[in-house]
Motif scaffolding. Structure first.
Motif, PDB file in Angstrom:
ATOM      1  N   TYR A   1      66.920  31.893  51.825  1.00  0.00           N
ATOM      2  CA  TYR A   1      67.284  32.245  53.098  1.00  0.00           C
ATOM      3  C   TYR A   1      66.387  33.085  53.896  1.00  0.00           C
ATOM      4  CZ  TYR A   1      71.735  30.254  52.388  1.00  0.00           C
ATOM      5  OH  TYR A   1      72.852  29.075  52.410  1.00  0.00           O
ATOM      6  N   HIS A   2      65.395  34.008  53.014  1.00  0.00           N
ATOM      7  CA  HIS A   2      64.295  34.504  53.622  1.00  0.00           C
ATOM      8  C   HIS A   2      63.190  33.628  54.375  1.00  0.00           C
ATOM      9  CE1 HIS A   2      61.270  37.742  54.160  1.00  0.00           C
ATOM     10  NE2 HIS A   2      60.543  37.010  53.447  1.00  0.00           N
TER      11      HIS A   2
ATOM     12  N   PHE B   1      65.015  32.921  57.671  1.00  0.00           N
ATOM     13  CA  PHE B   1      64.956  33.886  58.239  1.00  0.00           C
ATOM     14  C   PHE B   1      63.283  33.920  59.219  1.00  0.00           C
ATOM     15  CE2 PHE B   1      63.152  38.177  59.116  1.00  0.00           C
ATOM     16  CZ  PHE B   1      63.998  38.889  59.977  1.00  0.00           C
TER      17      PHE B   1
ATOM     18  N   ARG C   1      63.323  31.023  61.612  1.00  0.00           N
ATOM     19  CA  ARG C   1      64.018  31.172  62.716  1.00  0.00           C
ATOM     20  C   ARG C   1      63.880  32.350  63.610  1.00  0.00           C
ATOM     21  NH1 ARG C   1      67.251  27.186  64.667  1.00  0.00           N
ATOM     22  NH2 ARG C   1      68.812  28.875  65.322  1.00  0.00           N
ATOM     23  N   VAL C   2      63.584  33.610  62.887  1.00  0.00           N
ATOM     24  CA  VAL C   2      63.451  34.735  63.747  1.00  0.00           C
ATOM     25  C   VAL C   2      62.012  35.250  63.949  1.00  0.00           C
ATOM     26  CG1 VAL C   2      64.209  37.144  63.765  1.00  0.00           C
ATOM     27  CG2 VAL C   2      65.766  35.332  62.919  1.00  0.00           C
ATOM     28  N   ARG C   3      61.499  35.678  62.684  1.00  0.00           N
ATOM     29  CA  ARG C   3      60.072  36.217  62.797  1.00  0.00           C
ATOM     30  C   ARG C   3      59.086  35.439  63.241  1.00  0.00           C
ATOM     31  NH1 ARG C   3      57.757  39.753  57.957  1.00  0.00           N
ATOM     32  NH2 ARG C   3      56.003  40.887  58.971  1.00  0.00           N
TER      33      ARG C   3
END
Length: 199
Positions: free
Chosen positions: A59-60, A63, A66-68
């Motif tokens: 999940y990291h 993340f 998808r985000v950073r």
């Protein structure tokens, strides 16, 4: 090892270029369905910590992608239709499982899905023209771990008399899917050349 390589690559290079978000989502689904017994069954601390490691890192990675580092994600080339992988993993999981119970069906589903979860990544490499070195190393370690699982199954069969045909079939399919990649990795990346997969 592959998970550490890919997280290190993203954090140091500040990009997720060359990585398939769809493959990473499939791996997160694999680990979520395989390790949902975490809240019901305690085997030992090592087992629990490894399950948590795989869940948290999966999940990291999502993340980070998808985000950073969203701007560096290649959505155009990451176009494999994952529904063609998920649906075919559900059907055998309902038919061929250890026991017709929710946790056993989820475990079987995770085994079948893991066998093909790398396909969007390989498809992305093929469409984008190749992979940079760290991405190639990541894929090699990801496939290499399955090879060591096969050795483990052989050992357990001859020494302990244990068989797990679901894992054997899924692992064999997964290893065969990696065969072409392994060939190109060993003939190119090992010799310092750029990894490219034929169209």
């Amino acid at each position: 090892m592959g998970i550490i390589i890919i997280i290190w690559k993203m954090l140091t290079q500040r990009t997720c270029a060359g990585l398939s978000l769809k493959s990473q989502m499939l791996y997160a689904l694999v680990f979520t369905t395989r390790y949902c017994d975490l809240v019901f069954r305690f085997i030992n601390w090592y087992n629990t910590l490894m399950k948590l490691f795989f869940l948290i890192t999966s999940y990291h990675i999502l993340f980070l992608m998808r985000v950073r580092f969203r701007a560096s994600y290649d959505k155009t080339n990451d176009s494999f239709r994952v529904r063609f992988l998920i649906a075919p993993a559900v059907v055998p999981a309902l038919i061929f499982n250890r026991a017709f119970a929710p946790l056993d069906i989820l475990w079987a589903f995770s085994e079948y899905l893991e066998a093909v979860a790398i396909l969007p990544q390989l498809f992305l490499l093929q469409r984008s023209g190749g992979a940079e070195v760290l991405t190639a190393h990541y894929l090699f370690t990801l496939g290499g771990y399955r090879f060591f699982y096969i050795l483990n199954w052989i050992y357990r069969y001859f020494v302990e008399g244990k068989t797990n045909w679901i894992s054997w079939v899924a692992g064999t399919v997964q290893t065969l899917l990696y065969a072409d990649f392994f060939y190109h990795y060993l003939t190119k990346v090992v010799y310092g050349k750029k990894l490219t997969l034929p169209s």
